[in-house]
Design an enzyme around this catalytic site. Structure first.
Site, PDB file in Angstrom:
ATOM      1  N   GLY A  22       0.813  -1.212   0.000  1.00  0.00           N
ATOM      2  CA  GLY A  22       0.000   0.000   0.000  1.00  0.00           C
ATOM      3  C   GLY A  22       0.841   1.255   0.000  1.00  0.00           C
ATOM      4  N   ASP A  23       0.173   2.368  -0.249  1.00  0.00           N
ATOM      5  CA  ASP A  23       0.812   3.685  -0.231  1.00  0.00           C
ATOM      6  C   ASP A  23       1.895   3.809  -1.289  1.00  0.00           C
ATOM      7  OD1 ASP A  23      -0.727   4.222   2.151  1.00  0.00           O
ATOM      8  OD2 ASP A  23       0.705   2.959   3.199  1.00  0.00           O
ATOM      9  N   ASN A  48     -10.178   2.632   4.651  1.00  0.00           N
ATOM     10  CA  ASN A  48      -8.818   2.270   5.111  1.00  0.00           C
ATOM     11  C   ASN A  48      -7.775   2.756   4.103  1.00  0.00           C
ATOM     12  OD1 ASN A  48      -9.652   0.464   3.136  1.00  0.00           O
ATOM     13  ND2 ASN A  48      -8.898  -1.367   4.163  1.00  0.00           N
ATOM     14  N   GLY A  50      -5.927   5.293   1.524  1.00  0.00           N
ATOM     15  CA  GLY A  50      -5.717   6.737   1.488  1.00  0.00           C
ATOM     16  C   GLY A  50      -4.989   7.086   0.216  1.00  0.00           C
ATOM     17  N   HIS A  51      -5.615   7.859  -0.636  1.00  0.00           N
ATOM     18  CA  HIS A  51      -4.976   8.252  -1.893  1.00  0.00           C
ATOM     19  C   HIS A  51      -4.700   9.750  -1.842  1.00  0.00           C
ATOM     20  CE1 HIS A  51      -6.934   4.721  -4.273  1.00  0.00           C
ATOM     21  NE2 HIS A  51      -6.063   4.334  -3.374  1.00  0.00           N
TER      22      HIS A  51
HETATM   23  P1  IMP Z   1      -7.682  -2.853   7.718  1.00  0.00           P
HETATM   24  O1  IMP Z   1      -7.758  -2.805   6.224  1.00  0.00           O
HETATM   25  O2  IMP Z   1      -8.058  -1.554   8.377  1.00  0.00           O
HETATM   26  O3  IMP Z   1      -8.416  -4.021   8.301  1.00  0.00           O
HETATM   27  O4  IMP Z   1      -6.145  -3.076   8.106  1.00  0.00           O
HETATM   28  C1  IMP Z   1      -5.464  -4.283   7.798  1.00  0.00           C
HETATM   29  C2  IMP Z   1      -4.010  -4.018   7.480  1.00  0.00           C
HETATM   30  O5  IMP Z   1      -3.906  -3.420   6.188  1.00  0.00           O
HETATM   31  C3  IMP Z   1      -3.298  -3.052   8.421  1.00  0.00           C
HETATM   32  O6  IMP Z   1      -1.950  -3.430   8.532  1.00  0.00           O
HETATM   33  C4  IMP Z   1      -3.415  -1.727   7.715  1.00  0.00           C
HETATM   34  O7  IMP Z   1      -2.427  -0.825   8.141  1.00  0.00           O
HETATM   35  C5  IMP Z   1      -3.222  -2.180   6.282  1.00  0.00           C
HETATM   36  N1  IMP Z   1      -3.827  -1.293   5.288  1.00  0.00           N
HETATM   37  C6  IMP Z   1      -5.117  -1.246   4.928  1.00  0.00           C
HETATM   38  N2  IMP Z   1      -5.288  -0.368   3.931  1.00  0.00           N
HETATM   39  C7  IMP Z   1      -4.091   0.156   3.648  1.00  0.00           C
HETATM   40  C8  IMP Z   1      -3.629   1.113   2.678  1.00  0.00           C
HETATM   41  O8  IMP Z   1      -4.377   1.640   1.860  1.00  0.00           O
HETATM   42  N3  IMP Z   1      -2.293   1.400   2.717  1.00  0.00           N
HETATM   43  C9  IMP Z   1      -1.457   0.785   3.579  1.00  0.00           C
HETATM   44  N4  IMP Z   1      -1.845  -0.122   4.475  1.00  0.00           N
HETATM   45  C10 IMP Z   1      -3.149  -0.437   4.516  1.00  0.00           C
END
Ligand code: IMP
Length: 444
Positions: A22-23, A48, A50-51
């Site tokens: 991600g990111d 969850n 973030g863009h």
């Molecule tokens: P959840 O999606 O909130 O259930 O988180 C599950 C895991 O995915 C965690 O480690 C979050 O930090 C990670 N995560 C979820 N969405 C992103 C994203 O868009 N970027 C980076 N990490 C993410």
């Protein structure tokens, strides 16, 4: 892109997907490509993700709204595979409108599931319980053993909402928001299934909040499956925008330290109702190094001054949670795996400018595990956590490259870095980003 792309079997549709944790900068890449498309569609995840997109001096942080919204007159579609927190979505729409962004192209699938306050509460409770540790009696009779490693979720209710979708009873979809009676019924079931005593539970305030969101969003809620197929039949071009990333995919990522959806390009079918043969181009977005937020294995993670320098230079703090991101060198084993799983046809490399200023750039080509050299990504997170990276040392570069617009003008060391990635990935890098702005980009 040229008119001849329309002759391709998929009709010129493409997907942008994150290849790491991600990111990776998908927002910028979607924003760069979106001008060539008639619709941009999110297919998974929720708030969850973030863009961040920088346009001129403006910086937009989007969570649910597809980045394509910044191109007026195009459709920005939230597909059925997304889990929608309606209050958060309204906040985002209001924020965009207050800055003069035209949001009239936003369409939300009536099949997308609704994240309720109960899901967010459960997410926080589960994380808290796992952080404290759950007592259990181990196989060797230790009665005080403790289990439970928190996933480090964003606490946005994503996992519990997807779980409720899979369990069905109590699940609420965006189309239901237009029916207060259905909202009341589902919220009550959802609460009862959590063991909540309904006589002391304030169902009314949740129903009122969700009904009012329904009234506000109602005109945008549609059957997006038919809408998308109508667009495709009309030879319109659709860009699919993945949230989260491949190594966080619930099936193909570093389980259990993943999100709850198919965040790889494999999620497009279930998350939109569009079959895979419609898509010609899969653009994999990767950073020039690795980052991760939350728990889980990351073989190349660094804890030294190099990590600090990359974190500060790359502003590696979460868009959604503000958490400092874990940082490490580029992991080519993970990259080869992600390219394979997604069927990536080209790579968009981001944050190349951030790597400037290092004497050497390390890239992990293999892992060592139990004395064996491995060239595969490992399906078991506890094995992956023990894997030691085997590095190839590449020359670094120190020039400020943010003004460079042609690949052949990059320092030789940076060109070698790109070539090394292409050799391992087996696909070309067609975009290299050297800064956050739209123009700070090298295209092939
Ligand atoms: P959840 O999606 O909130 O259930 O988180 C599950 C895991 O995915 C965690 O480690 C979050 O930090 C990670 N995560 C979820 N969405 C992103 C994203 O868009 N970027 C980076 N990490 C993410």
């Amino acid at each position: 892109m040229t008119g001849t792309d329309l002759e391709q079997p998929g009709g010129g549709c493409a997907s942008v997907v994150g290849l790491q944790w991600g990111d990776e900068g998908k927002g910028k890449i979607v924003d760069l490509l979106a001008g060539d498309f008639d619709a941009v569609v999110r297919y998974n995840g929720g708030a969850n993700a973030g863009h961040s997109v920088n346009v001129g001096t403006e910086r937009y942080a989007l969570h649910l709204v597809p980045s394509g919204i910044l191109y007026p007159g195009r459709f920005a579609i939230i597909g059925n595979g997304v889990v929608v927190d309606p209050e958060q979505l309204i906040k985002e729409i209001d924020g965009l409108q207050s800055r003069g962004v035209d949001t009239s192209g936003l369409v939300i699938s009536s099949r997308a599931h609704v994240v309720t306050p109960l899901h967010k509460e459960e997410d926080a409770h589960r994380e808290q319980t796992l952080t404290s540790g759950v007592a259990f009696t181990s196989a060797n009779g230790d009665a005080d053993a403790r289990a439970g490693t928190a996933i480090g979720t964003t606490k946005r209710g994503i996992g519990p909402c997807y779980a409720e979708k899979a369990q069905r009873a109590g699940a609420l979809r965006m189309g239901d928001l237009l029916k207060p009676d259905v909202i009341r019924e589902r919220v009550s079931i959802s609460a009862a299934l959590r063991g909540i005593d309904l006589s002391s539970f304030d169902t009314d305030s949740i129903v009122d909040m969700l009904s009012s969101c329904g009234r506000r969003l109602g005109s945008m809620i549609k059957d997006t499956t038919y809408l998308l197929h109508a667009l495709l039949n009309d030879r319109q071009r659709v860009l699919f925008e993945g949230g989260n990333a491949t190594l966080l995919d619930v099936d193909h990522g570093t389980f259990p330290f993943v999100t709850s959806s198919n965040a790889s390009a494999l999620g497009i079918g279930p998350g939109t109702g569009v079959p895979p043969q419609r898509i010609d181009r899969i653009v994999g977005v990767m950073k020039s190094y690795c980052t991760r937020v939350g728990s889980g294995p990351m073989p190349t993670e660094l804890h030294d001054d190099t990590a600090h320098r990359i974190r500060e230079r790359g502003r590696e703090y979460g868009t959604t949670t503000g958490r400092p991101r874990r940082v490490g060198w580029l992991d080519l084993v993970a990259l080869r795996y992600s390219v394979m799983v997604n069927g990536v046809t080209e790579i968009a490399l981001t944050m190349l400018d951030v790597l400037s200023g290092h004497d050497d750039i390390m890239v992990c080509t293999h892992y060592m595990l139990d004395g064996q050299k491995m060239d595969r990504f490992l399906p078991d997170s506890s094995d992956l956590a023990r894997a030691e990276p085997v590095y190839e040392r590449l020359a670094g570069f120190s020039e400020d490259i943010s003004g460079i617009r042609h690949r052949e003008q990059l320092p030789i060391a940076a060109q070698r870095f790109l070539e090394t990635i292409e050799t391992h990935a087996g696909v070309p890098i067609t975009i290299a980003s050297v800064g956050p702005g739209r123009s700070e980009t090298i295209t092939a």
